[in-house]
Design a protein around this motif. Structure first.
Motif, PDB file in Angstrom:
ATOM      1  N   GLN A 158       0.762  -1.133  -0.045  1.00  0.00           N
ATOM      2  CA  GLN A 158      -0.024  -0.156  -0.114  1.00  0.00           C
ATOM      3  C   GLN A 158       0.814   1.284  -0.117  1.00  0.00           C
ATOM      4  OE1 GLN A 158      -0.611  -2.735   1.698  1.00  0.00           O
ATOM      5  NE2 GLN A 158      -2.900  -3.099   1.540  1.00  0.00           N
ATOM      6  N   THR A 159       1.872   1.194   0.861  1.00  0.00           N
ATOM      7  CA  THR A 159       2.834   2.422   0.622  1.00  0.00           C
ATOM      8  C   THR A 159       3.281   2.577  -0.658  1.00  0.00           C
ATOM      9  OG1 THR A 159       3.252   1.839   3.087  1.00  0.00           O
ATOM     10  CG2 THR A 159       4.757   3.405   1.965  1.00  0.00           C
ATOM     11  N   ALA A 218       5.855  -0.500   8.108  1.00  0.00           N
ATOM     12  CA  ALA A 218       6.036  -0.019   6.673  1.00  0.00           C
ATOM     13  C   ALA A 218       5.116   0.628   6.162  1.00  0.00           C
ATOM     14  CB  ALA A 218       6.531  -1.191   5.960  1.00  0.00           C
ATOM     15  N   ASP A 219       4.385   1.662   6.862  1.00  0.00           N
ATOM     16  CA  ASP A 219       3.270   2.273   6.577  1.00  0.00           C
ATOM     17  C   ASP A 219       3.729   3.622   6.232  1.00  0.00           C
ATOM     18  OD1 ASP A 219       0.613   0.721   6.165  1.00  0.00           O
ATOM     19  OD2 ASP A 219       0.691   0.222   8.032  1.00  0.00           O
ATOM     20  N   ALA A 220       4.866   3.944   6.310  1.00  0.00           N
ATOM     21  CA  ALA A 220       5.318   5.124   5.908  1.00  0.00           C
ATOM     22  C   ALA A 220       6.698   4.985   5.205  1.00  0.00           C
ATOM     23  CB  ALA A 220       5.661   6.079   7.037  1.00  0.00           C
ATOM     24  N   ARG A 246      -2.108   9.692   3.114  1.00  0.00           N
ATOM     25  CA  ARG A 246      -2.853  10.067   4.259  1.00  0.00           C
ATOM     26  C   ARG A 246      -2.399  10.871   5.164  1.00  0.00           C
ATOM     27  NH1 ARG A 246      -7.436  10.664   4.112  1.00  0.00           N
ATOM     28  NH2 ARG A 246      -7.750  10.454   6.194  1.00  0.00           N
ATOM     29  N   VAL A 247      -1.160  11.040   5.337  1.00  0.00           N
ATOM     30  CA  VAL A 247      -0.338  11.985   6.002  1.00  0.00           C
ATOM     31  C   VAL A 247       0.996  12.216   5.351  1.00  0.00           C
ATOM     32  CG1 VAL A 247       0.888  12.492   8.157  1.00  0.00           C
ATOM     33  CG2 VAL A 247      -1.008  11.245   8.349  1.00  0.00           C
ATOM     34  N   LEU A 305       6.138  10.148   4.286  1.00  0.00           N
ATOM     35  CA  LEU A 305       4.926  10.270   3.653  1.00  0.00           C
ATOM     36  C   LEU A 305       4.236   8.682   4.322  1.00  0.00           C
ATOM     37  CD1 LEU A 305       6.385  10.684   0.342  1.00  0.00           C
ATOM     38  CD2 LEU A 305       5.137  12.428   1.538  1.00  0.00           C
ATOM     39  N   GLN A 306       2.779   8.878   4.654  1.00  0.00           N
ATOM     40  CA  GLN A 306       2.108   7.929   5.371  1.00  0.00           C
ATOM     41  C   GLN A 306       0.953   7.303   4.874  1.00  0.00           C
ATOM     42  OE1 GLN A 306       2.395   8.747   9.878  1.00  0.00           O
ATOM     43  NE2 GLN A 306       0.482   7.840   9.766  1.00  0.00           N
ATOM     44  N   ASN A 307       1.017   5.966   4.819  1.00  0.00           N
ATOM     45  CA  ASN A 307      -0.368   5.234   4.028  1.00  0.00           C
ATOM     46  C   ASN A 307      -1.457   5.573   4.984  1.00  0.00           C
ATOM     47  OD1 ASN A 307      -1.856   3.308   2.610  1.00  0.00           O
ATOM     48  ND2 ASN A 307      -1.286   1.788   4.324  1.00  0.00           N
ATOM     49  N   THR A 308      -1.446   5.338   6.316  1.00  0.00           N
ATOM     50  CA  THR A 308      -2.397   5.570   7.241  1.00  0.00           C
ATOM     51  C   THR A 308      -2.548   6.707   7.907  1.00  0.00           C
ATOM     52  OG1 THR A 308      -1.143   4.523   8.747  1.00  0.00           O
ATOM     53  CG2 THR A 308      -2.267   2.975   7.472  1.00  0.00           C
TER      54      THR A 308
END
Length: 246
Positions: A121-122, A176-178, A220-221, A237-240
């Motif tokens: 997703q990231t 690893a959401d960022a 998202r962020v 840079l953030q996925n959530t």
């Protein structure tokens, strides 16, 4: 017994049946139009066609992106349409850390990226940003494409850092959401660094400001040098998250 015609006794039911027939038939015709192999509907406007990174952005694109982000298989398929990413086995590093689904990302939208293990997703958000934010900005400002995106990391099993010190809350890097982006290299070899160029050369500064603003559309962020001094040298840079853009 009344000899009134049934239509006159129940007009509402007859109108309802007629409307259902009309709308049902229309919906069926529209569906057939969308799924027909020779449909004139462009793929970027067709809700039955999954997300393709290189397709023009339309009002359907955010919805298609959400669908891809919400399903691991769909994310992987979308990523292959405009990025160089190799699927890897899920990585579990304790109860709060790991990468799932894991990919090794090495390029997106014509750019090279030092291979980085991250969530699908990231990686997909990064590819969309590169395709529809970074490359257009580089062409407008420099007349050329970005050849390479430089990063610090994506995965790191650690707590969140603040200007007041570490916290007990886990960072989104722990899953690893960022990903942290520190700079770019253009096709002619020109280097653009957040630490050096955020308030430097006019063109480079303009590019970095635009990179920051467009990242807010795809992540998202988004946190950059104007957020705090911990981000003076990179974009976080953030996925959530809940839509923070700084």
């Amino acid at each position: 017994m009344s000899d009134q015609h049934p239509y006159k006794r129940r007009p509402v039911l007859h109108w309802a049946a007629l409307l259902c027939f009309i709308f049902g038939g229309t919906a069926f015709a529209v569906w057939q139009l969308m799924v027909h192999p020779d449909t004139p509907l462009p793929p970027e406007w067709n809700p039955t066609v999954p997300l393709v990174i290189g397709d023009p952005v339309t009002t359907l694109t955010p919805w298609k992106l959400r669908v891809a982000l919400g399903d691991d298989a769909a994310c992987s398929a979308a990523l292959q349409t405009g990025a160089q990413a190799q699927s890897k086995a899920d990585f579990i590093d304790g109860p709060q850390c790991g990468i799932a689904p894991q990919v090794s990302l090495s390029g997106a939208a014509g750019t090279a990226i030092k291979p980085v293990n991250t969530r699908c997703q990231t990686a997909l958000r990064l590819a969309m940003w590169t395709q529809h934010g970074l490359q257009p900005a580089a062409r407008d400002i420099f007349g050329q494409d970005i050849a390479r995106i430089e990063h610090f990391s994506s995965y790191s099993c650690r707590a969140m850092r603040t200007t007041a010190g570490n916290t007990t809350r886990m960072s989104t890097h722990a899953t690893a959401d960022a990903i942290d982006i520190r700079g770019f290299v253009l096709n002619d070899g020109t280097r653009i660094s957040l630490l050096r160029d955020w308030d430097g050369d006019a063109d480079k500064t303009a590019f970095l400001r635009r990179a920051n603003s467009t990242a807010c559309k795809w992540f998202r962020v988004t946190l950059g040098p104007e957020y705090n001094n911990l981000h003076a040298d990179h974009f976080h840079l953030q996925n959530t998250g809940f839509g923070l853009c700084r």
